[in-house]
Design a protein around this motif. Sequence first.
Motif, PDB file in Angstrom:
ATOM      1  N   ASP A   1      43.503 -33.330 -42.811  1.00  0.00           N
ATOM      2  CA  ASP A   1      43.710 -33.437 -41.363  1.00  0.00           C
ATOM      3  C   ASP A   1      45.178 -33.652 -41.005  1.00  0.00           C
ATOM      4  N   ALA A   2      45.855 -34.543 -41.732  1.00  0.00           N
ATOM      5  CA  ALA A   2      47.253 -34.825 -41.402  1.00  0.00           C
ATOM      6  C   ALA A   2      48.111 -33.566 -41.550  1.00  0.00           C
ATOM      7  N   ARG A   3      47.887 -32.822 -42.635  1.00  0.00           N
ATOM      8  CA  ARG A   3      48.664 -31.599 -42.858  1.00  0.00           C
ATOM      9  C   ARG A   3      48.352 -30.572 -41.773  1.00  0.00           C
ATOM     10  N   ALA A   4      47.077 -30.446 -41.429  1.00  0.00           N
ATOM     11  CA  ALA A   4      46.687 -29.483 -40.397  1.00  0.00           C
ATOM     12  C   ALA A   4      47.349 -29.809 -39.060  1.00  0.00           C
ATOM     13  N   VAL A   5      47.401 -31.085 -38.710  1.00  0.00           N
ATOM     14  CA  VAL A   5      48.014 -31.475 -37.439  1.00  0.00           C
ATOM     15  C   VAL A   5      49.524 -31.240 -37.466  1.00  0.00           C
ATOM     16  N   LEU A   6      50.167 -31.595 -38.550  1.00  0.00           N
ATOM     17  CA  LEU A   6      51.608 -31.389 -38.657  1.00  0.00           C
ATOM     18  C   LEU A   6      51.961 -29.903 -38.569  1.00  0.00           C
ATOM     19  N   LEU A   7      51.170 -29.054 -39.230  1.00  0.00           N
ATOM     20  CA  LEU A   7      51.428 -27.620 -39.192  1.00  0.00           C
ATOM     21  C   LEU A   7      51.090 -27.035 -37.815  1.00  0.00           C
ATOM     22  N   GLY A   8      49.955 -27.456 -37.266  1.00  0.00           N
ATOM     23  CA  GLY A   8      49.514 -26.900 -36.005  1.00  0.00           C
ATOM     24  C   GLY A   8      50.394 -27.276 -34.829  1.00  0.00           C
ATOM     25  N   THR A   9      51.069 -28.406 -34.939  1.00  0.00           N
ATOM     26  CA  THR A   9      51.972 -28.829 -33.866  1.00  0.00           C
ATOM     27  C   THR A   9      53.415 -28.419 -34.128  1.00  0.00           C
ATOM     28  N   GLY A  10      53.639 -27.704 -35.221  1.00  0.00           N
ATOM     29  CA  GLY A  10      54.983 -27.238 -35.534  1.00  0.00           C
ATOM     30  C   GLY A  10      55.903 -28.308 -36.059  1.00  0.00           C
ATOM     31  N   ARG A  11      55.333 -29.430 -36.507  1.00  0.00           N
ATOM     32  CA  ARG A  11      56.174 -30.508 -37.030  1.00  0.00           C
ATOM     33  C   ARG A  11      56.787 -30.141 -38.383  1.00  0.00           C
ATOM     34  N   VAL A  12      56.065 -29.371 -39.173  1.00  0.00           N
ATOM     35  CA  VAL A  12      56.573 -28.901 -40.458  1.00  0.00           C
ATOM     36  C   VAL A  12      56.390 -27.391 -40.513  1.00  0.00           C
ATOM     37  N   ASP A  13      57.201 -26.730 -41.336  1.00  0.00           N
ATOM     38  CA  ASP A  13      57.177 -25.273 -41.390  1.00  0.00           C
ATOM     39  C   ASP A  13      56.057 -24.727 -42.273  1.00  0.00           C
ATOM     40  N   GLY A  14      55.706 -25.432 -43.324  1.00  0.00           N
ATOM     41  CA  GLY A  14      54.678 -24.950 -44.229  1.00  0.00           C
ATOM     42  C   GLY A  14      55.215 -23.991 -45.263  1.00  0.00           C
ATOM     43  N   ASP A  15      54.407 -23.785 -46.311  1.00  0.00           N
ATOM     44  CA  ASP A  15      54.809 -22.823 -47.344  1.00  0.00           C
ATOM     45  C   ASP A  15      54.380 -21.421 -46.903  1.00  0.00           C
ATOM     46  N   ALA A  16      54.600 -20.436 -47.762  1.00  0.00           N
ATOM     47  CA  ALA A  16      54.337 -19.046 -47.375  1.00  0.00           C
ATOM     48  C   ALA A  16      52.871 -18.828 -47.031  1.00  0.00           C
ATOM     49  N   ALA A  17      51.956 -19.391 -47.823  1.00  0.00           N
ATOM     50  CA  ALA A  17      50.524 -19.197 -47.571  1.00  0.00           C
ATOM     51  C   ALA A  17      50.116 -19.880 -46.263  1.00  0.00           C
ATOM     52  N   GLU A  18      50.646 -21.060 -46.020  1.00  0.00           N
ATOM     53  CA  GLU A  18      50.329 -21.758 -44.772  1.00  0.00           C
ATOM     54  C   GLU A  18      50.855 -20.995 -43.560  1.00  0.00           C
ATOM     55  N   ARG A  19      52.048 -20.439 -43.686  1.00  0.00           N
ATOM     56  CA  ARG A  19      52.614 -19.683 -42.563  1.00  0.00           C
ATOM     57  C   ARG A  19      51.788 -18.434 -42.271  1.00  0.00           C
ATOM     58  N   ARG A  20      51.277 -17.779 -43.311  1.00  0.00           N
ATOM     59  CA  ARG A  20      50.435 -16.597 -43.085  1.00  0.00           C
ATOM     60  C   ARG A  20      49.150 -16.980 -42.362  1.00  0.00           C
ATOM     61  N   ALA A  21      48.547 -18.095 -42.782  1.00  0.00           N
ATOM     62  CA  ALA A  21      47.315 -18.551 -42.137  1.00  0.00           C
ATOM     63  C   ALA A  21      47.559 -18.895 -40.676  1.00  0.00           C
ATOM     64  N   LEU A  22      48.679 -19.526 -40.393  1.00  0.00           N
ATOM     65  CA  LEU A  22      49.000 -19.897 -39.007  1.00  0.00           C
ATOM     66  C   LEU A  22      49.285 -18.665 -38.158  1.00  0.00           C
ATOM     67  N   ALA A  23      49.985 -17.700 -38.719  1.00  0.00           N
ATOM     68  CA  ALA A  23      50.339 -16.496 -37.961  1.00  0.00           C
ATOM     69  C   ALA A  23      49.106 -15.677 -37.595  1.00  0.00           C
ATOM     70  N   ALA A  24      48.019 -15.828 -38.355  1.00  0.00           N
ATOM     71  CA  ALA A  24      46.803 -15.058 -38.104  1.00  0.00           C
ATOM     72  C   ALA A  24      45.925 -15.675 -37.023  1.00  0.00           C
ATOM     73  N   LEU A  25      46.260 -16.850 -36.536  1.00  0.00           N
ATOM     74  CA  LEU A  25      45.449 -17.519 -35.532  1.00  0.00           C
ATOM     75  C   LEU A  25      45.573 -16.808 -34.178  1.00  0.00           C
ATOM     76  N   PRO A  26      44.532 -16.860 -33.340  1.00  0.00           N
ATOM     77  CA  PRO A  26      44.635 -16.226 -32.011  1.00  0.00           C
ATOM     78  C   PRO A  26      45.815 -16.758 -31.191  1.00  0.00           C
ATOM     79  N   THR A  27      46.066 -18.060 -31.273  1.00  0.00           N
ATOM     80  CA  THR A  27      47.246 -18.647 -30.634  1.00  0.00           C
ATOM     81  C   THR A  27      48.027 -19.389 -31.723  1.00  0.00           C
ATOM     82  N   PRO A  28      49.015 -18.734 -32.307  1.00  0.00           N
ATOM     83  CA  PRO A  28      49.747 -19.393 -33.397  1.00  0.00           C
ATOM     84  C   PRO A  28      50.486 -20.630 -32.918  1.00  0.00           C
ATOM     85  N   PRO A  29      50.670 -21.592 -33.812  1.00  0.00           N
ATOM     86  CA  PRO A  29      51.432 -22.804 -33.461  1.00  0.00           C
ATOM     87  C   PRO A  29      52.884 -22.443 -33.150  1.00  0.00           C
TER      88      PRO A  29
END
Length: 204
Positions: free
Chosen positions: A172-200
């Motif tokens: 949960d903590a990682r998901a919130v940090l990534l979803g709110t743009g607090r951290v950039d994430g690794d390559a796999a996380e960035r791909r998952a975020l970019a695929a969302l209907p409304t990316p962070p």
Amino acid sequence: MNGWPEQAYWAPSHCRGWSVVDVVVHVHLGLQEAVLGLFDLVEEPADTDAVGYWRSSPPATDPQADGLDAAAFVRRVAAAYRRPSGAVAHLAATSRGVLRAAGRATPGTVAFQGHRLGTGDLLATWAVEVAVHHLDVGRGPAVDPPAPDALALARRTVEELCGAALPASWPDARAVLLGTGRVDGDAAERRALAALPTPPPVLG
């Protein structure tokens, strides 16, 4: 946070440009507004809920002001304290008041920052806000994690704003940090975020 050396409060937080003490001041000011909002009952129906609230910015009293002005104001207030721990003491006192006020609040619809929300929705927005800023502070000196229920609520809010669930493998903590743009994430996380209907980032 009690017992930290004063210098620890100047450590950077996950809020870009803000130190730990800046975040403390921001939360303190916001909780003061929340207490007032809890008792501003209105007869009109709610026009948003705990998720929809995050889709718009609070109205400004100064039409010339922008987000940078608001951030600078918080920094000036933080700098006005003789010691950063003074800001923490004020936050602690206000937090106790919020808990008492929440226990006495009347269920209904309240006016808050240009919106009308159910009392429970207003409290939910602040549970999320405090959980996110708790994570922000955790970038500096070590702190205990947010309450699990508040963190889970923050994650669900982020997911609703993103339009889809985040990977279950993300804590949960990682998901919130990534979803709110607090951290950039690794390559796999960035791909998952970019695929969302409304990316962070969502939930500023």
